[in-house]
Motif scaffolding. Structure first.
Motif, PDB file in Angstrom:
ATOM      1  N   ASN A  97       0.824  -1.200   0.000  1.00  0.00           N
ATOM      2  CA  ASN A  97       0.000   0.000   0.000  1.00  0.00           C
ATOM      3  C   ASN A  97       0.867   1.263   0.000  1.00  0.00           C
ATOM      4  O   ASN A  97       1.877   1.336   0.697  1.00  0.00           O
ATOM      5  CB  ASN A  97      -0.912  -0.027   1.233  1.00  0.00           C
ATOM      6  N   SER A  98       0.470   2.266  -0.772  1.00  0.00           N
ATOM      7  CA  SER A  98       1.294   3.473  -0.936  1.00  0.00           C
ATOM      8  C   SER A  98       1.502   4.230   0.372  1.00  0.00           C
ATOM      9  O   SER A  98       2.575   4.788   0.612  1.00  0.00           O
ATOM     10  CB  SER A  98       0.659   4.403  -1.976  1.00  0.00           C
ATOM     11  N   GLU A  99       0.465   4.257   1.247  1.00  0.00           N
ATOM     12  CA  GLU A  99       0.628   4.920   2.539  1.00  0.00           C
ATOM     13  C   GLU A  99       1.649   4.200   3.404  1.00  0.00           C
ATOM     14  O   GLU A  99       2.428   4.822   4.140  1.00  0.00           O
ATOM     15  CB  GLU A  99      -0.716   4.993   3.278  1.00  0.00           C
ATOM     16  N   VAL A 100       1.648   2.882   3.324  1.00  0.00           N
ATOM     17  CA  VAL A 100       2.617   2.090   4.084  1.00  0.00           C
ATOM     18  C   VAL A 100       4.022   2.330   3.547  1.00  0.00           C
ATOM     19  O   VAL A 100       4.982   2.458   4.313  1.00  0.00           O
ATOM     20  CB  VAL A 100       2.269   0.591   4.026  1.00  0.00           C
ATOM     21  N   VAL A 101       4.163   2.399   2.226  1.00  0.00           N
ATOM     22  CA  VAL A 101       5.469   2.673   1.615  1.00  0.00           C
ATOM     23  C   VAL A 101       6.021   4.001   2.130  1.00  0.00           C
ATOM     24  O   VAL A 101       7.187   4.096   2.534  1.00  0.00           O
ATOM     25  CB  VAL A 101       5.366   2.706   0.077  1.00  0.00           C
ATOM     26  N   ALA A 102       5.184   5.024   2.138  1.00  0.00           N
ATOM     27  CA  ALA A 102       5.631   6.341   2.618  1.00  0.00           C
ATOM     28  C   ALA A 102       6.011   6.282   4.093  1.00  0.00           C
ATOM     29  O   ALA A 102       7.024   6.867   4.509  1.00  0.00           O
ATOM     30  CB  ALA A 102       4.521   7.370   2.401  1.00  0.00           C
ATOM     31  N   GLY A 103       5.219   5.564   4.892  1.00  0.00           N
ATOM     32  CA  GLY A 103       5.518   5.451   6.321  1.00  0.00           C
ATOM     33  C   GLY A 103       6.802   4.699   6.589  1.00  0.00           C
ATOM     34  O   GLY A 103       7.592   5.083   7.459  1.00  0.00           O
ATOM     35  N   LEU A 104       7.042   3.617   5.841  1.00  0.00           N
ATOM     36  CA  LEU A 104       8.268   2.835   6.026  1.00  0.00           C
ATOM     37  C   LEU A 104       9.496   3.642   5.595  1.00  0.00           C
ATOM     38  O   LEU A 104      10.565   3.528   6.217  1.00  0.00           O
ATOM     39  CB  LEU A 104       8.193   1.532   5.237  1.00  0.00           C
ATOM     40  N   CYS A 105       9.353   4.434   4.545  1.00  0.00           N
ATOM     41  CA  CYS A 105      10.465   5.288   4.120  1.00  0.00           C
ATOM     42  C   CYS A 105      10.810   6.292   5.227  1.00  0.00           C
ATOM     43  O   CYS A 105      11.990   6.527   5.523  1.00  0.00           O
ATOM     44  CB  CYS A 105      10.111   6.022   2.834  1.00  0.00           C
ATOM     45  N   ALA A 106       9.780   6.864   5.839  1.00  0.00           N
ATOM     46  CA  ALA A 106      10.019   7.799   6.950  1.00  0.00           C
ATOM     47  C   ALA A 106      10.689   7.078   8.112  1.00  0.00           C
ATOM     48  O   ALA A 106      11.591   7.628   8.759  1.00  0.00           O
ATOM     49  CB  ALA A 106       8.693   8.419   7.396  1.00  0.00           C
ATOM     50  N   TYR A 107      10.261   5.853   8.385  1.00  0.00           N
ATOM     51  CA  TYR A 107      10.853   5.067   9.473  1.00  0.00           C
ATOM     52  C   TYR A 107      12.332   4.811   9.220  1.00  0.00           C
ATOM     53  O   TYR A 107      13.144   4.792  10.150  1.00  0.00           O
ATOM     54  CB  TYR A 107      10.108   3.741   9.602  1.00  0.00           C
ATOM     55  N   LEU A 108      12.697   4.628   7.955  1.00  0.00           N
ATOM     56  CA  LEU A 108      14.089   4.377   7.582  1.00  0.00           C
ATOM     57  C   LEU A 108      14.856   5.672   7.320  1.00  0.00           C
ATOM     58  O   LEU A 108      15.975   5.644   6.820  1.00  0.00           O
ATOM     59  CB  LEU A 108      14.146   3.486   6.342  1.00  0.00           C
ATOM     60  N   ASN A 109      14.239   6.815   7.647  1.00  0.00           N
ATOM     61  CA  ASN A 109      14.864   8.143   7.510  1.00  0.00           C
ATOM     62  C   ASN A 109      15.105   8.557   6.061  1.00  0.00           C
ATOM     63  O   ASN A 109      16.080   9.250   5.763  1.00  0.00           O
ATOM     64  CB  ASN A 109      16.184   8.190   8.293  1.00  0.00           C
TER      65      ASN A 109
END
Length: 240
Positions: A72-84
């Motif tokens: 899911n695109s929202e999850v992709v964005a959230g995981l990218c933020a989590y990985l800085n």
């Protein structure tokens, strides 16, 4: 597309963070819960931990295949933020096309058996040494806002209230009453407060990382978002 690499790297970072919080060999479920909570916090988009585990399991299966997995695109964005990473495009630029296999799940069958055997021998050795050097186990119990050392009680143990004595938790792990004037960060910007929800859904804050003493769920680092939305707000009913 490199969604499979993204979810694997996120699970590996979650493994390290949970170990730093004192959780030995965090399970996939614990890591998935951490990622689910993080993405929900930063994007208000929620998927259960089971979905994150399914993403991870699919990624592991397809790691050496050409095909990618779809997240899911929202999850992709959230995981990218989590990985800085500022964006998924930045993640793609900084991530090699061929990354190393995950050290947690991608061992070959014979390597798995050797690793398990070594772990069993290590555990047996540890318990033998622990038995001879510390024959009397010490215990502690959570009492409202702190831990107290207590004698072993079969009834309390059966009720799941006894915990193995941990000096650092006994001395440093406390529940806090917080408000807008609470000091949440050090002068250097380091987090000084961790939070979780009670069984009733109320926000509770603590002085150290670890597991919530009542629910057993991993506490999270306080953020400015949580402070502004829930602690400095007069309405905490949204948490319930």
């Amino acid at each position: 597309m490199a969604h499979k690499y993204l979810i694997i790297k996120a699970f590996e970072k979650a493994f390290v963070e949970l170990e730093q919080q004192g959780i030995k060999k965090p399970s996939k479920q614990k890591r998935a819960e951490l990622l689910s909570d993080y993405v929900k916090e930063v994007s208000d988009f929620h998927l259960g931990e089971k979905t994150y585990r399914n993403y991870y399991n699919d990624a592991v299966k397809k790691l050496e295949e050409v095909d990618d997995i779809q997240i899911n695109s929202e999850v992709v964005a959230g995981l990218c933020a989590y990985l800085n990473y500022k964006s998924y495009q930045e993640f793609l630029k900084e991530t090699p096309l061929q990354i190393k296999k995950s050290k947690f799940q991608l061992l070959k069958p014979h390597q798995k058996y050797s690793w398990v055997l070594a772990l069993i021998l290590l555990c047996v050795t540890f318990f033998i040494v622990a038995y001879w050097t510390h024959p009397e186990q010490r215990w502690m119990i959570w009492n409202e806002d702190h831990y107290e050392e207590v004698n072993f009680d079969p009834k309390i143990y059966k009720a799941g209230m006894l915990e193995i004595y941990h000096e650092e938790n006994l001395n440093n792990f406390k529940k806090l009453k917080v408000n807008c004037d609470t000091r949440f960060f050090s002068a250097e910007g380091d987090v000084m407060v961790w939070y979780g929800k009670s069984k009733e859904g109320a926000l509770e804050c603590f002085t150290a990382p670890g597991l919530h003493p009542k629910t057993g769920k991993t506490l999270k680092k306080i953020t400015h978002y949580m402070i502004d939305k829930y602690i400095c707000s007069s309405d905490l009913d949204d948490l319930k």
